[in-house]
Motif scaffolding. Structure first.
Motif, PDB file in Angstrom:
ATOM      1  N   LEU A 227       0.887  -1.080  -0.132  1.00 62.20           N
ATOM      2  CA  LEU A 227       0.045   0.035   0.109  1.00 62.20           C
ATOM      3  C   LEU A 227       0.930   1.293  -0.060  1.00 62.20           C
ATOM      4  O   LEU A 227       2.013   1.348   0.380  1.00 62.20           O
ATOM      5  N   PRO A 228       0.265   2.484  -0.478  1.00 62.56           N
ATOM      6  CA  PRO A 228       1.256   3.686  -0.260  1.00 62.56           C
ATOM      7  C   PRO A 228       1.671   3.933   1.224  1.00 62.56           C
ATOM      8  O   PRO A 228       0.911   3.366   2.161  1.00 62.56           O
ATOM      9  N   LEU A 229       2.745   4.234   1.213  1.00 61.68           N
ATOM     10  CA  LEU A 229       3.257   4.555   2.638  1.00 61.68           C
ATOM     11  C   LEU A 229       2.610   5.197   3.542  1.00 61.68           C
ATOM     12  O   LEU A 229       2.549   4.608   4.843  1.00 61.68           O
ATOM     13  N   GLY A 230       1.767   6.201   3.335  1.00 63.11           N
ATOM     14  CA  GLY A 230       0.884   7.087   4.047  1.00 63.11           C
ATOM     15  C   GLY A 230      -0.232   6.328   4.374  1.00 63.11           C
ATOM     16  O   GLY A 230      -0.597   6.554   5.573  1.00 63.11           O
ATOM     17  N   CYS A 231      -0.516   5.320   3.805  1.00 59.04           N
ATOM     18  CA  CYS A 231      -1.741   4.601   4.451  1.00 59.04           C
ATOM     19  C   CYS A 231      -1.611   3.247   5.359  1.00 59.04           C
ATOM     20  O   CYS A 231      -2.516   2.732   5.730  1.00 59.04           O
ATOM     21  N   ARG A 232      -0.230   3.098   5.280  1.00 60.47           N
ATOM     22  CA  ARG A 232       0.013   1.955   6.112  1.00 60.47           C
ATOM     23  C   ARG A 232      -0.363   2.048   7.458  1.00 60.47           C
ATOM     24  O   ARG A 232      -0.735   0.980   8.066  1.00 60.47           O
ATOM     25  N   PRO A 233      -0.018   3.133   8.360  1.00 61.45           N
ATOM     26  CA  PRO A 233      -0.389   3.182   9.757  1.00 61.45           C
ATOM     27  C   PRO A 233      -1.835   2.854   9.861  1.00 61.45           C
ATOM     28  O   PRO A 233      -2.037   2.141  10.889  1.00 61.45           O
ATOM     29  N   GLY A 234      -2.651   3.436   9.143  1.00 58.23           N
ATOM     30  CA  GLY A 234      -4.225   3.131   9.419  1.00 58.23           C
ATOM     31  C   GLY A 234      -4.526   1.861   9.177  1.00 58.23           C
ATOM     32  O   GLY A 234      -5.473   1.231  10.073  1.00 58.23           O
ATOM     33  N   ILE A 235      -3.891   1.064   8.357  1.00 59.19           N
ATOM     34  CA  ILE A 235      -4.398  -0.191   7.910  1.00 59.19           C
ATOM     35  C   ILE A 235      -3.588  -1.165   9.028  1.00 59.19           C
ATOM     36  O   ILE A 235      -4.473  -2.060   9.690  1.00 59.19           O
ATOM     37  N   TYR A 236      -2.199  -0.875   9.547  1.00 65.36           N
ATOM     38  CA  TYR A 236      -2.042  -1.718  10.555  1.00 65.36           C
ATOM     39  C   TYR A 236      -2.643  -1.597  11.810  1.00 65.36           C
ATOM     40  O   TYR A 236      -3.089  -2.264  12.626  1.00 65.36           O
ATOM     41  N   ALA A 237      -3.282  -0.286  11.987  1.00 65.97           N
ATOM     42  CA  ALA A 237      -3.981  -0.053  13.085  1.00 65.97           C
ATOM     43  C   ALA A 237      -5.259  -0.662  13.183  1.00 65.97           C
ATOM     44  O   ALA A 237      -5.682  -1.148  13.994  1.00 65.97           O
ATOM     45  N   LEU A 277       5.180   2.745  14.410  1.00 68.48           N
ATOM     46  CA  LEU A 277       6.496   1.793  14.263  1.00 68.48           C
ATOM     47  C   LEU A 277       6.446   0.949  13.071  1.00 68.48           C
ATOM     48  O   LEU A 277       7.552   0.728  12.295  1.00 68.48           O
ATOM     49  N   ARG A 278       5.501   0.160  12.956  1.00 74.27           N
ATOM     50  CA  ARG A 278       5.626  -1.105  12.177  1.00 74.27           C
ATOM     51  C   ARG A 278       5.437  -0.519  10.515  1.00 74.27           C
ATOM     52  O   ARG A 278       6.145  -1.171   9.847  1.00 74.27           O
ATOM     53  N   SER A 279       4.879   0.524  10.476  1.00 74.59           N
ATOM     54  CA  SER A 279       4.978   1.185   9.129  1.00 74.59           C
ATOM     55  C   SER A 279       6.323   1.743   8.749  1.00 74.59           C
ATOM     56  O   SER A 279       6.905   1.736   7.647  1.00 74.59           O
ATOM     57  N   GLY A 280       7.012   2.151   9.515  1.00 75.81           N
ATOM     58  CA  GLY A 280       8.284   2.747   9.228  1.00 75.81           C
ATOM     59  C   GLY A 280       9.126   1.489   9.027  1.00 75.81           C
ATOM     60  O   GLY A 280       9.882   1.706   7.912  1.00 75.81           O
ATOM     61  N   VAL A 281       9.164   0.492   9.692  1.00 72.09           N
ATOM     62  CA  VAL A 281       9.871  -0.748   9.510  1.00 72.09           C
ATOM     63  C   VAL A 281       9.653  -1.370   8.049  1.00 72.09           C
ATOM     64  O   VAL A 281      10.539  -1.680   7.318  1.00 72.09           O
ATOM     65  N   ALA A 283       8.958   0.035   5.536  1.00 76.27           N
ATOM     66  CA  ALA A 283       9.492   0.932   4.397  1.00 76.27           C
ATOM     67  C   ALA A 283      10.949   0.121   3.949  1.00 76.27           C
ATOM     68  O   ALA A 283      11.391   0.448   2.863  1.00 76.27           O
ATOM     69  N   VAL A 284      11.787  -0.289   4.875  1.00 79.30           N
ATOM     70  CA  VAL A 284      13.107  -0.719   4.805  1.00 79.30           C
ATOM     71  C   VAL A 284      13.361  -2.333   4.717  1.00 79.30           C
ATOM     72  O   VAL A 284      14.342  -2.932   4.122  1.00 79.30           O
ATOM     73  N   VAL A 285      12.154  -3.156   4.837  1.00 80.08           N
ATOM     74  CA  VAL A 285      12.451  -4.559   5.152  1.00 80.08           C
ATOM     75  C   VAL A 285      11.813  -5.069   3.682  1.00 80.08           C
ATOM     76  O   VAL A 285      11.007  -4.605   3.034  1.00 80.08           O
ATOM     77  N   PRO A 286      12.233  -6.278   3.183  1.00 78.45           N
ATOM     78  CA  PRO A 286      11.738  -6.618   1.872  1.00 78.45           C
ATOM     79  C   PRO A 286      10.340  -7.111   2.038  1.00 78.45           C
ATOM     80  O   PRO A 286      10.020  -7.643   3.185  1.00 78.45           O
ATOM     81  N   LYS A 287       9.670  -7.173   1.089  1.00 82.82           N
ATOM     82  CA  LYS A 287       8.251  -7.839   0.871  1.00 82.82           C
ATOM     83  C   LYS A 287       8.271  -9.115   1.143  1.00 82.82           C
ATOM     84  O   LYS A 287       9.078 -10.021   0.712  1.00 82.82           O
ATOM     85  N   SER A 288       7.200  -9.608   2.025  1.00 79.24           N
ATOM     86  CA  SER A 288       7.191 -11.056   2.152  1.00 79.24           C
ATOM     87  C   SER A 288       6.452 -11.655   1.151  1.00 79.24           C
ATOM     88  O   SER A 288       5.561 -11.313   0.276  1.00 79.24           O
ATOM     89  N   ALA A 289       7.008 -13.061   0.864  1.00 76.21           N
ATOM     90  CA  ALA A 289       6.525 -13.833  -0.344  1.00 76.21           C
ATOM     91  C   ALA A 289       5.049 -14.060  -0.213  1.00 76.21           C
ATOM     92  O   ALA A 289       4.133 -14.469  -1.118  1.00 76.21           O
ATOM     93  N   VAL A 290       4.338 -14.106   1.089  1.00 74.81           N
ATOM     94  CA  VAL A 290       3.039 -14.419   1.229  1.00 74.81           C
ATOM     95  C   VAL A 290       2.148 -13.225   0.671  1.00 74.81           C
ATOM     96  O   VAL A 290       0.920 -13.848   0.345  1.00 74.81           O
ATOM     97  N   LEU A 291       2.819 -12.194   0.150  1.00 78.34           N
ATOM     98  CA  LEU A 291       2.027 -11.202  -0.474  1.00 78.34           C
ATOM     99  C   LEU A 291       1.381 -11.868  -1.805  1.00 78.34           C
ATOM    100  O   LEU A 291       0.218 -11.611  -2.143  1.00 78.34           O
ATOM    101  N   HIS A 292       2.098 -12.837  -2.319  1.00 85.19           N
ATOM    102  CA  HIS A 292       1.654 -13.349  -3.895  1.00 85.19           C
ATOM    103  C   HIS A 292       0.839 -14.700  -3.531  1.00 85.19           C
ATOM    104  O   HIS A 292       0.565 -15.442  -4.461  1.00 85.19           O
ATOM    105  N   ALA A 293       0.411 -15.065  -2.310  1.00 81.30           N
ATOM    106  CA  ALA A 293      -0.612 -16.081  -2.143  1.00 81.30           C
ATOM    107  C   ALA A 293      -1.919 -16.035  -2.692  1.00 81.30           C
ATOM    108  O   ALA A 293      -2.276 -14.682  -2.732  1.00 81.30           O
ATOM    109  N   PRO A 294      -2.360 -17.065  -3.277  1.00 85.72           N
ATOM    110  CA  PRO A 294      -3.648 -16.844  -3.852  1.00 85.72           C
ATOM    111  C   PRO A 294      -4.830 -16.525  -3.018  1.00 85.72           C
ATOM    112  O   PRO A 294      -4.582 -16.816  -1.676  1.00 85.72           O
TER     113      PRO A 294
END
Length: 341
Positions: A227-237, A277-281, A283-294
C-alpha cells in the motif's frame, strides 16, 4: 468531491457507531480518510438499518434502491448517500463491491446459517472483505495481490466480531458459527439459541474461531507493504485494534456469552503507536512472499472485481435470487400487517 457538510455528518456517524474504525482512521492521510469515512458511514448506517428493523426484508430492499440511485448519479437526499455517490464517481468504484455487501445483508435478512467454515467465509467476504477491497480502491490500489491480502484482513476482522458477539447474537436469534463445528461439540443450534450459556464447548468454539482469525491477520500483513506508505499506519492500526478485541475475548477465557469483551482507550493508543512503528519498518524490509499467495477462494470474486476499473452494473444472479426471495417475503407479509393493524 464530498460536500463538507456531508463529510461532517459521516464523521459524526462513525465517531459514535464504529469506535475501532474511528481510531484507526486517524492514521490515514486525508485523501484516503475522507472518502473512507463516507464509505464506512454508508455501510455502517446500512448495516444498522437492517439490524434495527423488525422486518429486515424492506430494509434490505430499500438499500438496494439506494444503491441503484447512487450508481445512477442521483442519490437519495441524505448526507451518507450523497457522500458515497461522490466516492463512487471519484474512484470508479466497481458496482460488484457494494453489491456484495448488499448480498451479505440480504443473507442476514433471510436468516441464513452456515454449514462449514467455507460457507462462513462466504458471508464474511460479503459483509467485511468487500469493504476491504473498497478501501484499496480508495487508496488507488488495484493490484490483485494487495487486494487478496486486504480481503484476508476483512475475513479476520469479521470472524473476530462474530467471536466477540456469540452471546449477543444468540440472544437476538442469530447464529453464525459453522453448524459442523456445533455438531462436533455435540451441540445443536437450539442449545445455543434457546439458552446461551458459557461452557467448555462454547469456549472451544470461540477459541477455534479466533485461531482462524489470527491466521488470516498474519496473512494480511504481507499486503500492507504493497500500500502507499502514508496509508500503512491506518491499516496496521485496523489490524491491531481488531485483533486486540480477540485478545480481550481470550483474556475472558474465551467466554463471549456472559460478557462482551471490550478494549480500552489506552490500549488503542498503544496499538496506534505500534502501527506507526511497523509502518516505518515496512519501508526498509523486503516484502514477504506471502503477498503473492492466492486469495481465499470465497473472496476471489472481490479481487477480480476490484482489479477492474469499470463502475458498471454487475448484479450477480445469486444476488438477484436472494433479493427476489426477500421481495416475495415482503409481499406476503404486507397483507398480514394490514390485517393486524
Amino acid at each position: 468531491m464530498i460536500a463538507p457538510a456531508d463529510l461532517a455528518h459521516c464523521r459524526d456517524a462513525i465517531r459514535t457507531g464504529s469506535l475501532s474504525f474511528h481510531a484507526a482512521s486517524k492514521l490515514l492521510p486525508a485523501r484516503v480518510r475522507d472518502p473512507a469515512l463516507a464509505l464506512y458511514a454508508f455501510c455502517r448506517l446500512a448495516d444498522d438499518a437492517v439490524d434495527d428493523s423488525d422486518d429486515k426484508a424492506p430494509a434490505v430492499l430499500g438499500l438496494r434502491d439506494r444503491l441503484d440511485l447512487v450508481y445512477q448519479g442521483r442519490p437519495r437526499n441524505a448526507a451518507a448517500d450523497r457522500a458515497f455517490a461522490a466516492v463512487v464517481e471519484d474512484f470508479e468504484m466497481p458496482r460488484a463491491l457494494p453489491d456484495a455487501l448488499l448480498e451479505g445483508l440480504a443473507w442476514d435478512a433471510c436468516g441464513r446459517r452456515y454449514d462449514t467454515l467455507s460457507d462462513l467465509h462466504g458471508y464474511c467476504a460479503r459483509v467485511a472483505s468487500a469493504v476491504g477491497a473498497m478501501m484499496c480502491v480508495l487508496m488507488r490500489v488495484r493490484c490483485a495481490d494487495a487486494l487478496a491480502r486486504a480481503c484476508d484482513l476483512g475475513l479476520a476482522m469479521q470472524l473476530t466480531n462474530i467471536a466477540r458477539d456469540i452471546g449477543e447474537d444468540a440472544r437476538a436469534g442469530r447464529l453464525y458459527l459453522p453448524l459442523q463445528w456445533l455438531e462436533a461439540e455435540a451441540m445443536s443450534p437450539a442449545d445455543l439459541l434457546g439458552n446461551p450459556v458459557s461452557d467448555p464447548r462454547s469456549r472451544r468454539l470461540t477459541r477455534r474461531l479466533l485461531q482462524e482469525a489470527d491466521a488470516l491477520y498474519l496473512r494480511s500483513e504481507a499486503g500492507v507493504a504493497a500500500l502507499p506508505l502514508g496509508c500503512r499506519p491506518g491499516i496496521y492500526a485496523a489490524r491491531h485494534v481488531y485483533a486486540g478485541i480477540g485478545g480481550a475475548v481470550a483474556r475472558q477465557g474465551y467466554d463471549s456469552i456472559s460478557a462482551r469483551a471490550r478494549t480500552t482507550g489506552r490500549q488503542k493508543l498503544g496499538w496506534l503507536g505500534l502501527s506507526l512503528l511497523r509502518s516505518g519498518v515496512s519501508a526498509v524490509v523486503p516484502k514477504s512472499a506471502v503477498l503473492h499467495a492466492p486469495p481465499v477462494p470465497e473472496v476471489a470474486f472481490l479481487v477480480e472485481a476490484a482489479a477492474r476499473r469499470q463502475a458498471r452494473f454487475s448484479r450477480s444472479e445469486a444476488l438477484f435470487a436472494t433479493l427476489s426471495q426477500l421481495e416475495a417475503k415482503d409481499r406476503a407479509q404486507r397483507p398480514l400487517d394490514r390485517a393486524s393493524a
